[in-house]
Motif scaffolding. Structure first.
Motif, PDB file in Angstrom:
ATOM      1  N   ARG A   2       1.983  -8.987   3.314  1.00 27.57           N
ATOM      2  CA  ARG A   2       1.385  -8.483   2.059  1.00 27.57           C
ATOM      3  C   ARG A   2       1.407  -6.956   2.029  1.00 27.57           C
ATOM      4  O   ARG A   2       1.697  -6.349   1.008  1.00 27.57           O
ATOM      5  N   MET A   3       1.141  -6.333   3.182  1.00 27.40           N
ATOM      6  CA  MET A   3       1.174  -4.875   3.255  1.00 27.40           C
ATOM      7  C   MET A   3       2.577  -4.350   2.927  1.00 27.40           C
ATOM      8  O   MET A   3       2.744  -3.392   2.164  1.00 27.40           O
ATOM      9  N   PHE A   4       3.587  -5.035   3.489  1.00 23.77           N
ATOM     10  CA  PHE A   4       4.964  -4.597   3.229  1.00 23.77           C
ATOM     11  C   PHE A   4       5.378  -4.835   1.779  1.00 23.77           C
ATOM     12  O   PHE A   4       6.178  -4.083   1.232  1.00 23.77           O
ATOM     13  N   ALA A   5       4.839  -5.888   1.173  1.00 28.62           N
ATOM     14  CA  ALA A   5       5.162  -6.143  -0.239  1.00 28.62           C
ATOM     15  C   ALA A   5       4.716  -4.945  -1.085  1.00 28.62           C
ATOM     16  O   ALA A   5       5.451  -4.466  -1.957  1.00 28.62           O
ATOM     17  N   VAL A   6       3.528  -4.449  -0.795  1.00 22.88           N
ATOM     18  CA  VAL A   6       3.021  -3.268  -1.524  1.00 22.88           C
ATOM     19  C   VAL A   6       3.871  -2.045  -1.185  1.00 22.88           C
ATOM     20  O   VAL A   6       4.282  -1.288  -2.066  1.00 22.88           O
ATOM     21  N   LEU A   7       4.184  -1.900   0.100  1.00 23.18           N
ATOM     22  CA  LEU A   7       4.964  -0.740   0.549  1.00 23.18           C
ATOM     23  C   LEU A   7       6.355  -0.727  -0.086  1.00 23.18           C
ATOM     24  O   LEU A   7       6.856   0.332  -0.501  1.00 23.18           O
ATOM     25  N   LEU A   8       6.963  -1.898  -0.190  1.00 25.63           N
ATOM     26  CA  LEU A   8       8.302  -1.979  -0.788  1.00 25.63           C
ATOM     27  C   LEU A   8       8.269  -1.531  -2.254  1.00 25.63           C
ATOM     28  O   LEU A   8       9.182  -0.833  -2.719  1.00 25.63           O
ATOM     29  N   ILE A   9       7.222  -1.925  -2.962  1.00 27.83           N
ATOM     30  CA  ILE A   9       7.102  -1.506  -4.369  1.00 27.83           C
ATOM     31  C   ILE A   9       6.881   0.013  -4.449  1.00 27.83           C
ATOM     32  O   ILE A   9       7.512   0.695  -5.263  1.00 27.83           O
ATOM     33  N   VAL A  10       6.029   0.528  -3.577  1.00 26.09           N
ATOM     34  CA  VAL A  10       5.758   1.973  -3.567  1.00 26.09           C
ATOM     35  C   VAL A  10       7.053   2.753  -3.267  1.00 26.09           C
ATOM     36  O   VAL A  10       7.358   3.746  -3.924  1.00 26.09           O
ATOM     37  N   GLN A  11       7.822   2.248  -2.293  1.00 23.38           N
ATOM     38  CA  GLN A  11       9.082   2.920  -1.950  1.00 23.38           C
ATOM     39  C   GLN A  11      10.078   2.869  -3.104  1.00 23.38           C
ATOM     40  O   GLN A  11      10.826   3.825  -3.336  1.00 23.38           O
ATOM     41  N   TRP A  12      10.079   1.761  -3.796  1.00 20.54           N
ATOM     42  CA  TRP A  12      10.981   1.616  -4.940  1.00 20.54           C
ATOM     43  C   TRP A  12      10.618   2.665  -6.003  1.00 20.54           C
ATOM     44  O   TRP A  12      11.505   3.387  -6.495  1.00 20.54           O
ATOM     45  N   LEU A  13       9.336   2.751  -6.308  1.00 16.78           N
ATOM     46  CA  LEU A  13       8.891   3.738  -7.302  1.00 16.78           C
ATOM     47  C   LEU A  13       9.185   5.157  -6.815  1.00 16.78           C
ATOM     48  O   LEU A  13       9.578   6.031  -7.598  1.00 16.78           O
ATOM     49  N   ALA A  14       9.004   5.377  -5.515  1.00 17.84           N
ATOM     50  CA  ALA A  14       9.278   6.708  -4.942  1.00 17.84           C
ATOM     51  C   ALA A  14      10.760   7.052  -5.082  1.00 17.84           C
ATOM     52  O   ALA A  14      11.106   8.199  -5.402  1.00 17.84           O
ATOM     53  N   ALA A  15      11.612   6.060  -4.859  1.00 17.24           N
ATOM     54  CA  ALA A  15      13.062   6.300  -4.989  1.00 17.24           C
ATOM     55  C   ALA A  15      13.413   6.702  -6.420  1.00 17.24           C
ATOM     56  O   ALA A  15      14.196   7.635  -6.639  1.00 17.24           O
ATOM     57  N   VAL A  16      12.818   6.002  -7.382  1.00 18.86           N
ATOM     58  CA  VAL A  16      13.078   6.339  -8.795  1.00 18.86           C
ATOM     59  C   VAL A  16      12.558   7.751  -9.093  1.00 18.86           C
ATOM     60  O   VAL A  16      13.246   8.568  -9.734  1.00 18.86           O
ATOM     61  N   ALA A  17      11.367   8.066  -8.592  1.00 15.09           N
ATOM     62  CA  ALA A  17      10.783   9.395  -8.837  1.00 15.09           C
ATOM     63  C   ALA A  17      11.656  10.496  -8.226  1.00 15.09           C
ATOM     64  O   ALA A  17      11.899  11.528  -8.859  1.00 15.09           O
ATOM     65  N   ILE A  18      12.155  10.255  -7.014  1.00 19.29           N
ATOM     66  CA  ILE A  18      13.016  11.246  -6.348  1.00 19.29           C
ATOM     67  C   ILE A  18      14.291  11.455  -7.151  1.00 19.29           C
ATOM     68  O   ILE A  18      14.735  12.588  -7.364  1.00 19.29           O
ATOM     69  N   ALA A  19      14.876  10.354  -7.612  1.00 15.38           N
ATOM     70  CA  ALA A  19      16.121  10.454  -8.391  1.00 15.38           C
ATOM     71  C   ALA A  19      15.884  11.228  -9.691  1.00 15.38           C
ATOM     72  O   ALA A  19      16.689  12.087 -10.062  1.00 15.38           O
ATOM     73  N   VAL A  20      14.795  10.921 -10.368  1.00 15.69           N
ATOM     74  CA  VAL A  20      14.497  11.599 -11.638  1.00 15.69           C
ATOM     75  C   VAL A  20      14.214  13.079 -11.390  1.00 15.69           C
ATOM     76  O   VAL A  20      14.645  13.951 -12.147  1.00 15.69           O
ATOM     77  N   TRP A  21      13.542  13.369 -10.302  1.00 20.91           N
ATOM     78  CA  TRP A  21      13.157  14.749 -10.008  1.00 20.91           C
ATOM     79  C   TRP A  21      14.361  15.584  -9.543  1.00 20.91           C
ATOM     80  O   TRP A  21      14.588  16.690 -10.018  1.00 20.91           O
ATOM     81  N   LEU A  22      15.145  15.027  -8.605  1.00 23.38           N
ATOM     82  CA  LEU A  22      16.222  15.818  -7.987  1.00 23.38           C
ATOM     83  C   LEU A  22      17.527  15.786  -8.785  1.00 23.38           C
ATOM     84  O   LEU A  22      18.248  16.789  -8.838  1.00 23.38           O
ATOM     85  N   SER A  23      17.864  14.657  -9.354  1.00 22.91           N
ATOM     86  CA  SER A  23      19.169  14.572 -10.030  1.00 22.91           C
ATOM     87  C   SER A  23      19.056  13.741 -11.304  1.00 22.91           C
ATOM     88  O   SER A  23      19.525  12.606 -11.338  1.00 22.91           O
TER      89      SER A  23
END
Lengths: 254, 203
Positions: free
Chosen positions: B35-56
């Motif tokens: 369950r902890m990883f399920a939350v972490l995977l979603i957070v990482q996914w959102l972080a990846a989108v945020a990084i992409a939007v911010w950097l490129s």
């Protein structure tokens, strides 16, 4: 006992640990411990769960392979994009070209010219590598960053992050290349193109100083330039350029 | 004082009970960590989108621009990487396959984040952070697929795009392996040893 195991196996998706649980139960049963006592000792957590058809399908081996394939294709596409260089323009002038305005080579020093698209996100890495290069080569080299401003671009076209990043690199001058005239003279078509002339005005290097689109780290272009400046020789004289298109050729046709 | 006598039959029952309790404990731990990883995977996914939007955010050609491929990659590839293990967490919590898939997804997320951040050295520490998080399972086997994914990533890229791993176009550092793989293997062995020691305390 066999009936119990068959029923339980059918109802639970057994992992190795759960199998160990059954072994323990079997052992207890063989030793005459009543089933009711054994089952009481188990928590509701290890209860029964009948997998639906959908669950079976989604968690089946073929669906895992499809997932793995989709990820592999996505990753391959991403790396392919990263490793695809920008369009190659015509060859850079072999000797110092006339018409570059105020930029002139200084005696006894190398001169580096870098053309950039001011909005290109990939070129952040090119400037990072230029910063690394200047840290180790500023005693022997001058660097000029040319931010290409196409015809029709808004007034603040060049006032972005790349301008600030370039300005912060010591011993680097930054100027705006109106209508991409300087880039056209140099034959540059891709953001991040670096051209280096020696003190005599002869070209010594033309290419990129990143190992992929927007990717920081050691690369052939940087190694070649460090070799040239400190040893007088280059391992390569040209490398692929990774970055956005400057749009210079297209603008010229208009 | 007379020594406590435990009949062989009772001894077997105690041992069996210990196994049952241990299994229950492991299952509860694995489900909780899933369950902890399920939350972490979603957070990482959102972080990846945020990084992409911010950097490129955009790719350019002169004055023309379009959405940068990194954003599509973060949204769709990041989503594919994250969602499938989450489905397993929901449908098959606490199972070995679920743990392995989560381990693989974590390492794939590392690769994606490293790529989206332009290969910044700081992002590479996501790999080691992930290995540390995976140790919450207290099952050393989970680290095996994770390490294999990292090594495979370097091996494939080292073969087809050596510049992306070594910064040069030819492999001259002992094949498609580098120090990061070595550190991952070291983490794997030390973690495996640690789990074995921890198990010895229980049994």
């Amino acid at each position: 006992m066999k009936d119990f195991k068959d029923r339980a196996n059918g109802e639970m998706l057994a992992s190795r640990k759960v199998n160990r649980l059954f072994e323990a139960i079997s052992r207890l049963a063989e030793n005459g411990v009543p089933y009711s006592l054994i089952l009481d000792s188990l928590s509701a957590d290890v209860g029964c769960m009948t997998p639906s058809r959908l669950t079976k399908f989604v968690t089946s081996t073929p669906s895992m392979l499809v997932w793995g394939g989709a990820v592999a294709i996505g990753m391959a596409g991403l790396f392919r994009y990263q490793m695809t260089p920008g369009a190659q323009g015509r060859e850079a002038p072999h000797s110092w070209p006339a018409g570059l305005g105020d930029i002139v080579p200084k005696p006894g020093r190398f001169t580096l010219l870098m053309t950039l698209h001011p909005q290109c996100p990939c070129s952040r890495a090119s400037l990072h590598e230029l910063s690394q290069l200047m840290t180790r080569a500023r005693e022997k080299m001058d660097a000029h960053v040319l931010l290409v401003k196409p015809q029709g671009a808004p007034a603040n076209w060049c006032n972005g992050d790349l301008w600030k990043q370039a300005k912060d690199i010591p011993s680097v001058s930054v100027s705006i290349d109106d209508d991409g005239k300087d880039a056209s003279i140099l034959g540059a078509t891709t953001s991040g193109q670096v051209i280096v002339y020696d003190a005599s005005g002869a070209i010594r290097f033309s290419g990129g100083i990143t190992d992929g689109r927007g990717h920081e780290g050691d690369n052939a272009g940087l190694s070649a330039l460090l070799g040239l400046i400190h040893g007088g020789k280059t391992t390569v004289s040209t490398t692929p350029v990774y970055g956005c298109s400057l749009g210079v050729c297209r603008l010229k046709k208009q | 004082m007379q020594p406590l006598y435990v009949s062989p039959e009772l001894d077997k029952q105690i041992e069996a009970r210990a196994v049952v309790l241990r299994s229950e404990y492991d299952l509860a731990l694995w489900k909780r960590t899933d369950r902890m990883f399920a939350v972490l995977l979603i957070v990482q996914w959102l972080a990846a989108v945020a990084i992409a939007v911010w950097l490129s955010p955009t790719a350019w050609e002169g004055l023309d621009h379009r959405i940068h491929p990194h954003i599509w990659a973060a949204v769709f590839l990041g989503g594919v990487i994250a969602i499938y293990p989450i489905v397993f967490v929901v449908l098959r919590p606490g199972e070995t396959t679920t743990r392995y898939l989560i381990a693989i997804a974590q390492m794939l997320h590392s690769a994606l984040l490293i790529h989206l951040s332009g290969g910044r050295i700081e992002t590479h520490f996501h790999i080691f952070g992930s290995l540390a998080f995976l140790s919450f399972y207290r099952d050393w086997r989970v680290l095996v697929p994770a390490t294999i994914v990292v090594a495979l990533d370097h091996a494939v890229r080292g073969t087809f795009w050596p510049e992306s791993v070594f910064g040069i176009a030819t492999i001259a550092h002992g094949g498609a392996w580098n120090m990061r793989d070595g550190w991952c293997l070291r983490t794997l062995f030390s973690s495996g040893r640690a789990f074995a020691e921890q198990r010895n305390l229980v049994f």
